[in-house]
Design an enzyme around this catalytic site. Structure first.
Site, short mmCIF file in Angstrom:
data_model
loop_
_atom_site.label_atom_id
_atom_site.label_comp_id
_atom_site.label_asym_id
_atom_site.label_seq_id
_atom_site.Cartn_x
_atom_site.Cartn_y
_atom_site.Cartn_z
N TYR A 109 18.85 3.64 -17.64
CA TYR A 109 19.66 4.41 -18.58
C TYR A 109 19.64 3.69 -19.92
CZ TYR A 109 23.71 6.22 -21.06
OH TYR A 109 24.51 6.79 -22.02
N GLU A 197 20.84 9.63 -26.12
CA GLU A 197 20.94 9.19 -24.72
C GLU A 197 19.64 9.51 -23.99
OE1 GLU A 197 24.57 9.34 -21.77
OE2 GLU A 197 23.52 11.25 -21.75
#
Ligand code: GDP
Ligand code: MN
Length: 388
Positions: A109, A197
């Protein structure tokens, strides 16, 4: 403002962030054309909606050929996808992204957003890719590595390397990861993004670091200096009423109560919602007509509130500064088209030209409750709520 994954990836590519090769398709024929431009073999077909969680909801399909990609696209295009982020109504898929499949060795991530406490951009990464970051924070908090970026110097190379190291990368993969973080930060800064993101950011079997998914949200207050980005807005993703309001400079958000409300300024609008709640009611909407609202804006705000059949009463709380009382009164009458409102309207009107405003409303002969002060208006609202 939010954009689609394929648009975010196109922007990130310009900043040197590696992404899988692929293109957007809006029809099955488009898929054939895109498929022909990609390497033969496995493909992934991804529903383009402004919501994550598509993987688990069947919105990401791995296929073995262009033929299968066409079938996958046919089943997705026009379908409604419900994910934990779409709300119960789901979202209609109008486009898919067709990409070459990256052989994944590991999912990570990476995300950049503003940390209000430190008043800095925070770049955070985690070894636990694929699941949403809130879940990671809960289950694997120790896996999250953060850098709070000093705005005077920007993200430093050593910090980017520390993040890559935090993911357990080494050798040339560590440098590839660090380069991705530097580029993500540059993109975030230059595009005035409030969020970038990448989930998952992956290490491929060949050792490349690739953005497999991408989400970018822009700071609306900075969009005026990015005219090119405005064109990326997909109006089918936006609530039509909220769009009508925002296109003339107002903020309208639909809620689920029965008291419609209008105020000038976000602070006063929030206070007005609190008042409605305190009087035992629930707001049907949030409407900030802005400090400098015009007659037309007030009229449109009135129409937006009245379009909601659940609205049983309207509370207008205006502190006249730049927005004068007479403008409010004329706008209100314009929105009502000179007819009586189907629901009671309670108003607190003070400040510039408040008396002129009251006179205009009296002259209209239509029924309004114009309170002398806030407590009187509150009492009237409480009465209406009790009668419901
Ligand atoms: P989201 O669920 O809406 O966040 O959609 P993602 O783009 O993150 O995709 C969900 C999952 O699908 C990823 O975590 C991957 O496991 C998988 N996936 C997506 N693209 C690819 C790909 O190109 N190759 C492989 N092997 N898996 C993929
Ligand atoms: Mn994702």
């Amino acid at each position: 403002m939010n954009i689609h994954e394929f648009q975010a990836k196109e922007l990130l590519r310009r900043y040197g962030v590696p992404t899988p090769k692929g293109s957007v398709a809006r029809s099955v024929e488009d898929v054939a054309r895109v498929g022909a431009s990609l390497a033969p073999g496995k493909l992934v077909v991804k529903a383009q909606i402004h919501a994550g969680g598509r993987g688990k909801a069947g919105g990401v399909k791995l296929v073995n050929s262009v033929e299968e990609a066409k079938e996958a696209a046919a089943s997705l295009l026009g379908a409604t996808l419900i994910t934990p982020q779409t709300g119960p109504g789901g979202k209609v898929v109008h486009a898919v992204l067709v990409e070459e499949v990256a052989p994944i060795a590991k999912e990570y991530y990476a995300g950049i957003t503003l940390d209000r406490e430190s008043r800095r951009m925070c770049l955070m990464v985690s070894r636990e890719g694929g699941m949403n970051i809130e879940e990671v924070a809960e289950k694997f908090p120790e896996s999250i590595v953060k850098v709070f970026i000093d705005p005077r110097f920007g993200l430093q190379t050593f910090e980017a390397r520390a993040l890559a190291e935090g993911l357990g990368l080494s050798g040339k993969e560590l440098f590839a990861g660090a380069a991705v973080f530097m580029n993500l930060y540059k993109a975030c800064l230059e595009l005035d993004a409030s969020l970038v993101e990448i989930n998952p950011l992956v290490r491929t079997e060949a050792g490349a670091i690739v953005a497999l998914d991408a989400k970018i949200s822009f700071d609306d207050s900075a969009l005026f200096r990015h005219k090119d980005l405005l064109e990326l807005e997909d109006l089918t993703e936006i609530d039509p009423q909220e769009y009508r309001a925002s296109s003339i400079g107002m903020k309208f958000i639909k809620l689920d109560g029965t008291i419609g409300m209008m105020a000038n300024g976000a602070g006063l609008a929030m206070t007005t919602m609190d008042i409605i709640q305190q009087m035992g009611g629930r707001a049907a909407n949030f409407l900030d007509v802005s400090g400098g609202a015009s007659e037309e804006m007030i009229a449109e705000g009135t129409r937006l509130i009245l379009e909601d059949p659940r609205v049983k009463a309207i509370f207008i709380n205006i502190f006249g500064g730049i927005l004068r009382g007479d403008i409010l009164a004329r706008g209100l009458l314009m929105g009502l088209e000179g007819k009586a409102s189907p629901v009671p309207i309670v108003m607190r009107l003070v400040g510039t030209n408040a008396e002129e405003g009251r006179q205009i409303l009296r002259d209209s002969g239509l029924p309004f409750t114009v309170a002398e002060n806030l407590s009187q208006a509150m009492e009237r609202i409480a009465e209406i709520v009790r009668q419901q």
